[in-house]
Write a protein that holds these residues in place. Structure first.
Motif, PDB file in Angstrom:
ATOM      1  N   ALA A   1      -2.957  -1.421 -10.115  1.00  0.00           N
ATOM      2  CA  ALA A   1      -2.115  -1.293  -8.914  1.00  0.00           C
ATOM      3  C   ALA A   1      -1.005  -2.346  -8.921  1.00  0.00           C
ATOM      4  CB  ALA A   1      -2.971  -1.415  -7.655  1.00  0.00           C
ATOM      5  N   THR A   2      -1.348  -3.572  -9.283  1.00  0.00           N
ATOM      6  CA  THR A   2      -0.345  -4.632  -9.349  1.00  0.00           C
ATOM      7  C   THR A   2       0.725  -4.290 -10.382  1.00  0.00           C
ATOM      8  OG1 THR A   2      -1.909  -6.327  -8.626  1.00  0.00           O
ATOM      9  CG2 THR A   2       0.023  -7.090  -9.846  1.00  0.00           C
ATOM     10  N   HIS A   3       0.297  -3.801 -11.528  1.00  0.00           N
ATOM     11  CA  HIS A   3       1.256  -3.420 -12.570  1.00  0.00           C
ATOM     12  C   HIS A   3       2.215  -2.340 -12.053  1.00  0.00           C
ATOM     13  CE1 HIS A   3       2.928  -2.636 -16.501  1.00  0.00           C
ATOM     14  NE2 HIS A   3       2.683  -1.353 -16.308  1.00  0.00           N
ATOM     15  N   ARG A   4       1.691  -1.348 -11.339  1.00  0.00           N
ATOM     16  CA  ARG A   4       2.551  -0.279 -10.803  1.00  0.00           C
ATOM     17  C   ARG A   4       3.518  -0.815  -9.748  1.00  0.00           C
ATOM     18  NH1 ARG A   4      -1.045   5.257 -10.685  1.00  0.00           N
ATOM     19  NH2 ARG A   4      -1.660   5.110 -12.870  1.00  0.00           N
ATOM     20  N   ILE A   5       3.023  -1.705  -8.891  1.00  0.00           N
ATOM     21  CA  ILE A   5       3.887  -2.294  -7.858  1.00  0.00           C
ATOM     22  C   ILE A   5       5.009  -3.095  -8.518  1.00  0.00           C
ATOM     23  CG2 ILE A   5       3.960  -4.028  -6.010  1.00  0.00           C
ATOM     24  CD1 ILE A   5       1.097  -2.937  -5.227  1.00  0.00           C
ATOM     25  N   ARG A   6       4.681  -3.840  -9.550  1.00  0.00           N
ATOM     26  CA  ARG A   6       5.679  -4.646 -10.258  1.00  0.00           C
ATOM     27  C   ARG A   6       6.664  -3.774 -11.057  1.00  0.00           C
ATOM     28  NH1 ARG A   6       5.509  -8.379  -7.174  1.00  0.00           N
ATOM     29  NH2 ARG A   6       4.088 -10.124  -7.445  1.00  0.00           N
ATOM     30  N   SER A   7       6.270  -2.545 -11.371  1.00  0.00           N
ATOM     31  CA  SER A   7       7.121  -1.644 -12.156  1.00  0.00           C
ATOM     32  C   SER A   7       8.155  -0.905 -11.319  1.00  0.00           C
ATOM     33  CB  SER A   7       6.249  -0.610 -12.887  1.00  0.00           C
ATOM     34  OG  SER A   7       5.387  -1.260 -13.786  1.00  0.00           O
TER      35      SER A   7
ATOM     36  N   GLN B   1       1.636  -8.790  11.217  1.00  0.00           N
ATOM     37  CA  GLN B   1       1.352  -7.365  11.311  1.00  0.00           C
ATOM     38  C   GLN B   1       0.575  -7.018  10.049  1.00  0.00           C
ATOM     39  OE1 GLN B   1       4.772  -4.873  11.820  1.00  0.00           O
ATOM     40  NE2 GLN B   1       3.657  -3.027  11.277  1.00  0.00           N
ATOM     41  N   VAL B   2      -0.484  -6.227  10.180  1.00  0.00           N
ATOM     42  CA  VAL B   2      -1.346  -5.931   9.038  1.00  0.00           C
ATOM     43  C   VAL B   2      -1.386  -4.430   8.764  1.00  0.00           C
ATOM     44  CG1 VAL B   2      -3.718  -6.045   8.155  1.00  0.00           C
ATOM     45  CG2 VAL B   2      -2.775  -7.978   9.426  1.00  0.00           C
ATOM     46  N   ILE B   3      -1.260  -4.095   7.498  1.00  0.00           N
ATOM     47  CA  ILE B   3      -1.440  -2.738   6.998  1.00  0.00           C
ATOM     48  C   ILE B   3      -2.596  -2.831   6.011  1.00  0.00           C
ATOM     49  CG2 ILE B   3      -0.386  -0.832   5.703  1.00  0.00           C
ATOM     50  CD1 ILE B   3       2.342  -2.190   6.392  1.00  0.00           C
ATOM     51  N   THR B   4      -3.463  -1.818   5.978  1.00  0.00           N
ATOM     52  CA  THR B   4      -4.583  -1.872   5.047  1.00  0.00           C
ATOM     53  C   THR B   4      -4.602  -0.645   4.143  1.00  0.00           C
ATOM     54  OG1 THR B   4      -6.126  -0.794   6.592  1.00  0.00           O
ATOM     55  CG2 THR B   4      -6.008  -3.212   6.651  1.00  0.00           C
ATOM     56  N   ALA B   5      -5.251  -0.824   3.007  1.00  0.00           N
ATOM     57  CA  ALA B   5      -5.488   0.260   2.053  1.00  0.00           C
ATOM     58  C   ALA B   5      -6.892   0.075   1.500  1.00  0.00           C
ATOM     59  CB  ALA B   5      -4.457   0.225   0.937  1.00  0.00           C
ATOM     60  N   ASN B   6      -7.593   1.188   1.268  1.00  0.00           N
ATOM     61  CA  ASN B   6      -8.988   1.151   0.816  1.00  0.00           C
ATOM     62  C   ASN B   6      -9.148   1.150  -0.702  1.00  0.00           C
ATOM     63  OD1 ASN B   6      -9.617   1.448   3.552  1.00  0.00           O
ATOM     64  ND2 ASN B   6      -9.674   3.667   3.376  1.00  0.00           N
ATOM     65  N   ASP B   7      -8.090   1.512  -1.421  1.00  0.00           N
ATOM     66  CA  ASP B   7      -8.170   1.585  -2.876  1.00  0.00           C
ATOM     67  C   ASP B   7      -6.789   1.332  -3.475  1.00  0.00           C
ATOM     68  OD1 ASP B   7      -6.697   4.177  -3.141  1.00  0.00           O
ATOM     69  OD2 ASP B   7      -8.479   5.029  -2.196  1.00  0.00           O
ATOM     70  N   GLY B   8      -6.739   1.259  -4.801  1.00  0.00           N
ATOM     71  CA  GLY B   8      -5.489   0.945  -5.473  1.00  0.00           C
ATOM     72  C   GLY B   8      -4.408   1.995  -5.307  1.00  0.00           C
ATOM     73  N   VAL B   9      -4.785   3.260  -5.254  1.00  0.00           N
ATOM     74  CA  VAL B   9      -3.808   4.335  -5.078  1.00  0.00           C
ATOM     75  C   VAL B   9      -3.124   4.196  -3.717  1.00  0.00           C
ATOM     76  CG1 VAL B   9      -3.493   6.842  -4.876  1.00  0.00           C
ATOM     77  CG2 VAL B   9      -4.987   5.916  -6.664  1.00  0.00           C
TER      78      VAL B   9
ATOM     79  N   ASP C   1      -7.285  -6.933  -3.764  1.00  0.00           N
ATOM     80  CA  ASP C   1      -8.593  -7.023  -4.408  1.00  0.00           C
ATOM     81  C   ASP C   1      -8.431  -6.478  -5.822  1.00  0.00           C
ATOM     82  OD1 ASP C   1     -11.328  -7.187  -4.942  1.00  0.00           O
ATOM     83  OD2 ASP C   1     -11.800  -5.330  -3.890  1.00  0.00           O
ATOM     84  N   MET C   2      -9.109  -7.048  -6.778  1.00  0.00           N
ATOM     85  CA  MET C   2      -8.949  -6.596  -8.157  1.00  0.00           C
ATOM     86  C   MET C   2      -9.994  -5.544  -8.538  1.00  0.00           C
ATOM     87  SD  MET C   2      -6.274  -8.233  -8.502  1.00  0.00           S
ATOM     88  CE  MET C   2      -5.671  -7.968 -10.142  1.00  0.00           C
ATOM     89  N   GLY C   3     -11.144  -5.541  -7.894  1.00  0.00           N
ATOM     90  CA  GLY C   3     -12.200  -4.585  -8.205  1.00  0.00           C
ATOM     91  C   GLY C   3     -12.173  -3.398  -7.261  1.00  0.00           C
ATOM     92  N   LEU C   4     -11.141  -2.571  -7.382  1.00  0.00           N
ATOM     93  CA  LEU C   4     -10.930  -1.437  -6.488  1.00  0.00           C
ATOM     94  C   LEU C   4     -11.302  -0.120  -7.157  1.00  0.00           C
ATOM     95  CD1 LEU C   4      -7.374  -2.443  -5.230  1.00  0.00           C
ATOM     96  CD2 LEU C   4      -9.463  -2.451  -3.839  1.00  0.00           C
ATOM     97  N   PRO C   5     -11.667   0.887  -6.344  1.00  0.00           N
ATOM     98  CA  PRO C   5     -11.890   2.220  -6.908  1.00  0.00           C
ATOM     99  C   PRO C   5     -10.572   2.962  -7.136  1.00  0.00           C
ATOM    100  CG  PRO C   5     -12.373   2.233  -4.554  1.00  0.00           C
ATOM    101  CD  PRO C   5     -12.036   0.804  -4.932  1.00  0.00           C
ATOM    102  N   LEU C   6     -10.643   4.027  -7.896  1.00  0.00           N
ATOM    103  CA  LEU C   6      -9.545   4.937  -8.237  1.00  0.00           C
ATOM    104  C   LEU C   6      -8.503   4.285  -9.132  1.00  0.00           C
ATOM    105  CD1 LEU C   6      -8.964   6.860  -4.881  1.00  0.00           C
ATOM    106  CD2 LEU C   6     -10.495   7.435  -6.767  1.00  0.00           C
ATOM    107  N   LEU C   7      -7.970   3.183  -8.707  1.00  0.00           N
ATOM    108  CA  LEU C   7      -6.979   2.431  -9.469  1.00  0.00           C
ATOM    109  C   LEU C   7      -7.307   0.969  -9.196  1.00  0.00           C
ATOM    110  CD1 LEU C   7      -4.291   3.013 -11.077  1.00  0.00           C
ATOM    111  CD2 LEU C   7      -3.106   2.704  -8.919  1.00  0.00           C
TER     112      LEU C   7
ATOM    113  N   VAL D   1      -5.185  -4.814   0.443  1.00  0.00           N
ATOM    114  CA  VAL D   1      -5.755  -3.743  -0.369  1.00  0.00           C
ATOM    115  C   VAL D   1      -7.161  -4.202  -0.739  1.00  0.00           C
ATOM    116  CG1 VAL D   1      -5.431  -2.229  -2.355  1.00  0.00           C
ATOM    117  CG2 VAL D   1      -3.434  -3.293  -1.264  1.00  0.00           C
ATOM    118  N   GLU D   2      -8.150  -3.660  -0.051  1.00  0.00           N
ATOM    119  CA  GLU D   2      -9.539  -4.123  -0.178  1.00  0.00           C
ATOM    120  C   GLU D   2     -10.478  -2.959   0.122  1.00  0.00           C
ATOM    121  OE1 GLU D   2     -12.831  -5.688  -0.755  1.00  0.00           O
ATOM    122  OE2 GLU D   2     -11.337  -7.293  -0.827  1.00  0.00           O
ATOM    123  N   ASP D   3     -11.441  -2.712  -0.766  1.00  0.00           N
ATOM    124  CA  ASP D   3     -12.357  -1.597  -0.552  1.00  0.00           C
ATOM    125  C   ASP D   3     -13.566  -1.957   0.306  1.00  0.00           C
ATOM    126  OD1 ASP D   3     -13.257  -3.170  -2.752  1.00  0.00           O
ATOM    127  OD2 ASP D   3     -14.475  -1.519  -3.498  1.00  0.00           O
ATOM    128  N   ASP D   4     -13.870  -3.224   0.473  1.00  0.00           N
ATOM    129  CA  ASP D   4     -15.000  -3.631   1.306  1.00  0.00           C
ATOM    130  C   ASP D   4     -14.547  -3.665   2.765  1.00  0.00           C
ATOM    131  OD1 ASP D   4     -16.750  -5.371   2.880  1.00  0.00           O
ATOM    132  OD2 ASP D   4     -17.683  -5.925   0.970  1.00  0.00           O
TER     133      ASP D   4
END
Length: 132
Positions: free
Chosen positions: A63-69, A27-35, A52-58, A7-10
């Protein structure tokens, strides 16, 4: 084969990490933002997440808190990847549920060692077997 969610916006960092992890046999999956990161964690259930901790949107903390929830994703190891490199930033990342912390610029051998440690220490899921 292990599945890693990045999960990385750069786009450059995301591409370099993806290529290195594929070369290592992941195997790699990518995401551009926290959502997207939360959604892909829920639908793909990767073996490990690099967040990445400095992501847009979330941001990465949210994002980590939501994943852990979510019960389905709460045990996935998460490595915080961040330009926030002060001691208190590491503490903050670990306090929201990250298992490890890696400052940018990325030292790939050190990141790979942390990944290997987290992946090898994952507890096997309990599988219910009905009595005969």
């Amino acid at each position: 084969m292990t599945t890693i969610l990045i999960v990385e916006d750069d786009p450059m960092i995301r591409d370099v990490l993806s290529r290195l992890l594929v070369i290592e046999g992941h195997q790699v999956i990518t995401a551009n933002d926290g959502v997207q990161g939360v959604q892909r964690a829920r639908t793909n259930r990767p073996d490990l997440i690099i967040m990445d901790m400095g992501l847009p949107l979330l941001n990465g903390w949210q994002a980590t808190h939501r994943i852990r929830s979510m019960p389905a994703t709460q045990r996935i190891p998460i490595i915080a990847l961040t330009a926030y490199a002060m001691k208190e930033d590491r503490t903050r990342c670990l306090s929201v549920g990250c298992d490890e912390y890696e400052p940018k610029p990325v030292d790939f051998p050190r990141l790979a060692a942390k990944m290997h440690s987290l992946l090898s220490s994952k507890v096997a899921p309990v599988v219910y077997a009905p009595p005969n």
